[in-house]
Design a protein around this motif. Structure first.
Motif, short mmCIF file in Angstrom:
data_model
loop_
_atom_site.label_atom_id
_atom_site.label_comp_id
_atom_site.label_asym_id
_atom_site.label_seq_id
_atom_site.Cartn_x
_atom_site.Cartn_y
_atom_site.Cartn_z
N TYR A 442 -18.06 -21.00 -12.24
CA TYR A 442 -17.53 -21.42 -13.55
C TYR A 442 -17.10 -20.16 -14.29
O TYR A 442 -17.89 -19.24 -14.49
N GLU A 444 -15.72 -18.84 -17.73
CA GLU A 444 -15.66 -19.24 -19.13
C GLU A 444 -14.46 -18.61 -19.84
O GLU A 444 -14.06 -17.47 -19.53
N ASP A 445 -13.90 -19.33 -20.79
CA ASP A 445 -12.82 -18.80 -21.63
C ASP A 445 -13.44 -17.99 -22.77
O ASP A 445 -13.93 -18.53 -23.75
N ASN A 454 -5.73 -20.85 -19.11
CA ASN A 454 -5.45 -21.98 -18.21
C ASN A 454 -4.47 -21.59 -17.10
O ASN A 454 -4.53 -22.12 -15.99
N GLY A 459 -8.33 -23.76 -12.21
CA GLY A 459 -9.28 -24.85 -12.04
C GLY A 459 -10.73 -24.44 -12.08
O GLY A 459 -11.63 -25.31 -12.14
N TYR A 460 -11.02 -23.16 -12.05
CA TYR A 460 -12.42 -22.71 -12.06
C TYR A 460 -13.00 -22.69 -13.47
O TYR A 460 -14.13 -22.24 -13.68
N GLY A 461 -12.26 -23.20 -14.44
CA GLY A 461 -12.77 -23.31 -15.80
C GLY A 461 -13.49 -24.63 -16.05
O GLY A 461 -13.92 -24.92 -17.16
N THR A 462 -13.58 -25.43 -15.01
CA THR A 462 -14.28 -26.72 -15.09
C THR A 462 -15.50 -26.68 -14.18
O THR A 462 -15.38 -26.33 -13.00
N LYS A 463 -16.65 -27.05 -14.71
CA LYS A 463 -17.87 -27.03 -13.90
C LYS A 463 -17.82 -28.15 -12.87
O LYS A 463 -17.39 -29.26 -13.15
N SER A 464 -18.27 -27.80 -11.65
CA SER A 464 -18.21 -28.75 -10.54
C SER A 464 -19.61 -29.21 -10.16
O SER A 464 -20.58 -28.46 -10.27
N THR A 465 -19.71 -30.45 -9.68
CA THR A 465 -20.99 -30.99 -9.21
C THR A 465 -20.83 -31.68 -7.86
O THR A 465 -21.68 -32.49 -7.46
#
Length: 569
Positions: A442, A444-445, A454, A459-465
């Motif tokens: 993740y 962060e901005d 952006n 796309g790595y600015g959104t946390k993945s699960t």
């Protein structure tokens, strides 16, 4: 008084004779301590010529070892090509355009070294095309059937104080020298080949650091080093390919060949410098065409015509690659040519069965093997992202645009056998991939311009699960195998094209966080040597197993969650 003067004159005469004898004896010997100053300074050979002139021939000479002439040695002025006769004597009808003559060092021999690592297989000429000049060459007998080539590219040495490229290079050179010692301990004769961009044309004049200064800096590398002309190694004050390469060819030939062990090596100049708008005192746009000029292509064909065994391995080093980076976005690898005259280049090797291209320029790793007889190995940069990431991460990462560690390739040759690996600077050679637990990736901005963030975060600015794992295998080719095992069960592994998150963090985001726009040529690129799999749990241990084409196995037991940071490996 007169008699005493005569005695002194006789004594001085004897002393001078002895000195001249020693100089000539040293110059004609065949030992590893010979020096070839005339190769770099253009001084005439000191021996008195015993080779008669021949009508129309403007260069003559002899190639010897231990005073004995060596037959069949290729000699060229960059245009004409000939071979030495039974006595080691050669003649060339030359207009001396390039200002030098060189030999293609035969296998089983080496040449004297000038400075610390410059092989003297070339000698400079006068500009008078009608003057007959003799240029002799001395060889040293050696067994180099077992040898290693360290292939390096894109140094971009320019003396930028803010980035300390000089200090960073010192550390890289130290790593290279450790590799050299290790290889020598294993019985290899070691040689270095550069694939160009040793300097950086933009800073030639502002930093007083041109290609000559870069070559001097590269004397830190402790093995014979063969240089190649890259697009940034041209004089930016000239909008003319011939004029712009003059500084380079005063130091080293623009293209040439040599032999080591079972291999024939060819170093080419595939850059035609255009540089619109340049004039003395003004740097142009530094544009260029990726092409091999007709004169050089003609020389290449003459050089290859002397090889009678079409199964002999040919190694070609040049700056701009034959191919662009492969594209796997449609599920399978597709390749497009980058070299403008690719058709003529490929046809020059018709009939040869084992040709390897060592290229650079792109600052990322990729391999293309689709032609059957020609395989390209594009090597990432010594300077990684133009020396930026070490600076931005406080020396935590020296990383290229594709996520590869900045480094070089090593080619191991033992008789007819050759294998290779990519060596990240200041990493063990077993470091061949990096794996990410994408649940933990993740970015962060922490800047002030979301639109810029952006654009570069990919796309790595959104946390993945979703429990996915990303594996970057930087020297991958179609003969490698990538596996992932969770709780004894193999996971499906898919090759994808995507962006390396560590490079985004170490370059794009660090520039953005500082309020700067990332330089377009330096930003993270989508790369094809990426693999993805999905685990069943967010906390399971996944064993990643990567096997190269030579059967070497590299593994990581990824304990998850695995942290994502600038310190990661």
């Amino acid at each position: 008084m007169k008699g005493k003067n005569n005695i002194k004159i006789i004594q001085y005469g004897i002393l001078a004779t002895l000195v001249l004898f020693f100089i000539n004896w040293s110059a004609s010997g065949c030992t590893s301590s010979d020096k070839g100053d005339s190769g770099s300074t253009g001084k005439d050979d000191t021996t008195i010529s015993t080779i008669p002139d021949k009508a129309g021939m403007t260069i003559k000479g002899k190639v010897t070892c231990s005073g004995k002439g060596i037959k069949g040695v290729e000699v060229s002025d960059g245009i004409e090509v000939t071979q030495t006769d039974d006595n080691g004597i050669y003649y060339l009808k030359s207009n001396k355009k390039y200002g030098y003559v060189f030999i293609s060092i035969p296998s089983g021999y080496e040449v004297p070294i000038s400075n610390k690592n410059t092989p003297i297989f070339f000698k400079h000429l006068t500009s008078d095309s009608s003057n007959v000049e003799e240029k002799d060459f001395t060889l040293n007998k050696t067994d180099n059937s077992k040898h290693a080539i360290i292939a390096m590219t894109d140094f971009h040495l320019c003396n930028r104080s803010g980035l300390d490229d000089q200090g960073q290079f010192d550390k890289v050179a130290a790593d290279i020298n450790l590799t050299i010692v290790s290889l020598q301990d294993q019985g290899y004769k070691v040689y270095g080949i550069s694939m160009g961009d040793e300097s950086w044309d933009l800073y030639w004049y502002s930093n007083n650091f041109n290609i000559t200064a870069a070559m001097d800096k590269m004397q830190e590398i402790n093995c014979p080093l063969f240089h190649c002309l890259g697009n940034h190694d041209n004089d930016p004050y000239y909008a003319d390919d011939w004029m712009s390469e003059q500084t380079f060819i005063k130091n080293f030939p623009a293209y040439y060949s040599f032999n080591v062990g079972d291999n024939h090596y060819i170093v080419l100049d595939d850059v035609k410098y255009i540089n619109n708008g340049a004039s003395i005192g003004t740097i142009g746009d530094r544009s260029f065409d990726a092409t091999i000029i007709d004169e050089e292509m003609s020389w290449l064909k003459k050089d290859l015509s002397l090889i009678t065994d079409k199964n002999q391995r040919i190694i070609v080093a040049m700056h701009v690659p034959l191919y662009d980076q492969p594209d796997v976005s449609k599920g399978q690898q597709t390749n497009e040519y980058r070299l403008d005259d690719y058709s003529d280049f490929i046809s020059a090797f018709n009939g040869f069965t084992d040709v390897h291209l060592l290229t650079g320029h792109t600052h990322d790793n990729y391999n293309v093997d689709v032609l059957g007889n020609i395989q390209e190995h594009n090597t990432a940069g010594i300077c990684a992202t133009w020396w930026w990431t070490n600076n931005l991460t406080s020396n935590k990462q020296h990383i290229c645009r594709d996520g590869s560690p900045g480094g070089y390739s090593v080619y191991l040759n033992d008789g007819p056998n050759m294998n290779w690996y990519y060596k990240g600077c200041n990493y063990d050679k077993a470091y061949q991939f990096r794996a990410y637990d994408l649940n933990q990736v993740y970015i962060e901005d922490m800047g002030s311009t979301p639109s810029v963030y952006n654009k570069y975060v990919h796309g790595y600015g959104t946390k993945s699960t979703d429990n996915k794992i990303l594996i970057n295998v930087w020297n991958y080719n179609k003969n490698w195998k990538v596996e992932a095992i969770e709780n004894g069960k193999s996971l499906a592994v898919t090759r994808i094209a995507t962006y390396d998150p560590l490079h985004i963090l170490c370059y794009d985001m660090q520039r953005y966080y500082q309020g700067n726009t990332p330089t377009s040529d330096f930003v993270t690129i989508k790369t094809d040597h990426m693999f993805e799999c999905t685990a069943s749990s967010a906390t399971s241990t996944v064993t990643i197993k990567v096997t190269d084409e030579f059967g070497n196995v590299y593994t990581e037991n990824m304990s998850r969650p695995k942290a994502f940071s600038m310190n990661m490996k």
